[in-house]
Design an enzyme around this catalytic site. Sequence first.
Site, mmCIF file in Angstrom:
data_model
loop_
_atom_site.group_PDB
_atom_site.id
_atom_site.type_symbol
_atom_site.label_atom_id
_atom_site.label_comp_id
_atom_site.label_asym_id
_atom_site.label_seq_id
_atom_site.Cartn_x
_atom_site.Cartn_y
_atom_site.Cartn_z
ATOM 1 N N HIS A 38 -12.971 -2.338 19.206
ATOM 2 C CA HIS A 38 -11.803 -1.932 19.996
ATOM 3 C C HIS A 38 -12.168 -1.831 21.481
ATOM 4 O O HIS A 38 -11.405 -2.239 22.349
ATOM 5 C CB HIS A 38 -11.303 -0.547 19.559
ATOM 6 C CG HIS A 38 -10.811 -0.461 18.162
ATOM 7 N ND1 HIS A 38 -11.438 0.285 17.192
ATOM 8 C CD2 HIS A 38 -9.725 -1.013 17.559
ATOM 9 C CE1 HIS A 38 -10.766 0.191 16.059
ATOM 10 N NE2 HIS A 38 -9.732 -0.587 16.247
ATOM 11 N N GLN A 62 2.317 -0.438 7.240
ATOM 12 C CA GLN A 62 1.397 -1.509 6.853
ATOM 13 C C GLN A 62 0.444 -1.112 5.728
ATOM 14 O O GLN A 62 -0.486 -1.843 5.432
ATOM 15 C CB GLN A 62 0.645 -2.044 8.074
ATOM 16 C CG GLN A 62 -0.358 -1.102 8.693
ATOM 17 C CD GLN A 62 -0.886 -1.645 10.020
ATOM 18 O OE1 GLN A 62 -0.190 -1.644 11.031
ATOM 19 N NE2 GLN A 62 -2.119 -2.122 10.034
ATOM 20 N N GLY A 148 -8.499 -8.413 18.070
ATOM 21 C CA GLY A 148 -9.832 -8.858 17.658
ATOM 22 C C GLY A 148 -9.741 -9.989 16.640
ATOM 23 O O GLY A 148 -8.863 -10.001 15.779
ATOM 24 N N ASP A 151 -9.721 -9.585 12.562
ATOM 25 C CA ASP A 151 -8.455 -9.596 11.809
ATOM 26 C C ASP A 151 -7.748 -10.923 12.107
ATOM 27 O O ASP A 151 -6.696 -10.954 12.756
ATOM 28 C CB ASP A 151 -7.598 -8.402 12.225
ATOM 29 C CG ASP A 151 -8.257 -7.092 11.852
ATOM 30 O OD1 ASP A 151 -8.475 -6.861 10.659
ATOM 31 O OD2 ASP A 151 -8.615 -6.324 12.773
ATOM 32 N N ARG A 188 -13.098 1.158 8.828
ATOM 33 C CA ARG A 188 -13.342 1.494 7.419
ATOM 34 C C ARG A 188 -14.826 1.529 7.071
ATOM 35 O O ARG A 188 -15.184 1.975 5.974
ATOM 36 C CB ARG A 188 -12.578 0.526 6.508
ATOM 37 C CG ARG A 188 -11.064 0.752 6.565
ATOM 38 C CD ARG A 188 -10.308 -0.073 5.545
ATOM 39 N NE ARG A 188 -8.911 0.340 5.428
ATOM 40 C CZ ARG A 188 -7.885 -0.255 6.060
ATOM 41 N NH1 ARG A 188 -8.107 -1.284 6.855
ATOM 42 N NH2 ARG A 188 -6.653 0.194 5.900
HETATM 43 O O1 PAF Z 1 -5.369 -3.958 13.889
HETATM 44 C C1 PAF Z 1 -4.843 -2.826 13.850
HETATM 45 O O2 PAF Z 1 -5.467 -1.816 14.130
HETATM 46 C C2 PAF Z 1 -3.373 -2.693 13.446
HETATM 47 O O3 PAF Z 1 -3.055 -3.596 12.440
HETATM 48 C C3 PAF Z 1 -2.410 -2.800 14.625
HETATM 49 C C4 PAF Z 1 -2.449 -4.165 15.287
HETATM 50 C C5 PAF Z 1 -2.732 -1.727 15.657
HETATM 51 C C6 PAF Z 1 -0.971 -2.568 14.133
HETATM 52 O O4 PAF Z 1 -0.828 -1.313 13.544
#
Ligand code: PAF
Length: 282
Positions: A38, A62, A148, A151, A188
């Site tokens: 991040h 989600q 990133g 993902d 995680r």
């Molecule tokens: O990658 C993430 O942390 C999440 O999927 C995001 C893009 C912040 C959406 O909730």
Amino acid sequence: MERQGSVKTIRELRLALDRQAGKKIGFVPTMGALHEGHLSLVGQARQDCDVVVVSVFVNPLQFGPAEDLAEYPRLLDEDVTSARGAGADIIFAPAVEEMYPEPMVAKVRVEGLEDVLCGKYRPGHFAGVATVVVKLLNIVRPERAYFGAKDWQQLIIVRKVVKDFNLAVEIVAMPTVRDADGLAKSSRNRYLSPKEREAALVLPAGIQAAAKMIAAGERDAGRVIAAAKEVIAAQPGVKLEYFSIRGPLDLLPVDVIAGEVLVAAAVYVGRARLIDNMVIKV
Ligand code: PAF
């Protein structure tokens, strides 16, 4: 600009950003539990933009009913410190009621891309991601938003949403950040015991094994996948969810490896679901 504490409401955020009119806004959406992955996004936004906004929001939309929404790490104080340290100006940390004051009946679906790979095992996940990303982009209205490459499917889906809806934002992709031993950084990873963390190294190892076979000239995707699956199966304590070779943009399965391919995998190590990928050009 003068740095502020975490902002909780959309109204407060808009007031702060309206004061920055004419400045280039960079946006890093996150669910918190920030790690170096991040922070690399925040650092890039800092270099590119005048004002850097980081959102910290664990998006219930989600998560599936059997997933880790309740236990997902929530570490706002630490996140504010580390995001600021990496160059964030504003941390937007809304409550669920602020983002979803009433049930969402309008959702963003991305046909063809959302039901494959991770989406096959996490029904509704990418609709939840696409929906919250559109909301956040409309709230923040950034020039650039940073995602990133770890993902990968999320990145491709967000890019398609931005294109299909003519959203006025540039999506910037940043490379996966890894620990020295190759494990991709992930919020995680905190779930892993030391023994599980050791076992989790088989995920990048499986992807590396595939990359090596491809570099050595193997072009049959089925053979590469079978060999990588064997590597992963040999590691006790790791359960493979999928190992796949696909087109990097359309996410369609590939039989014969040519041009650019996405090698992507997901495993469970204990209760942690981990993903990783590599885009390989032949
Ligand atoms: O990658 C993430 O942390 C999440 O999927 C995001 C893009 C912040 C959406 O909730």
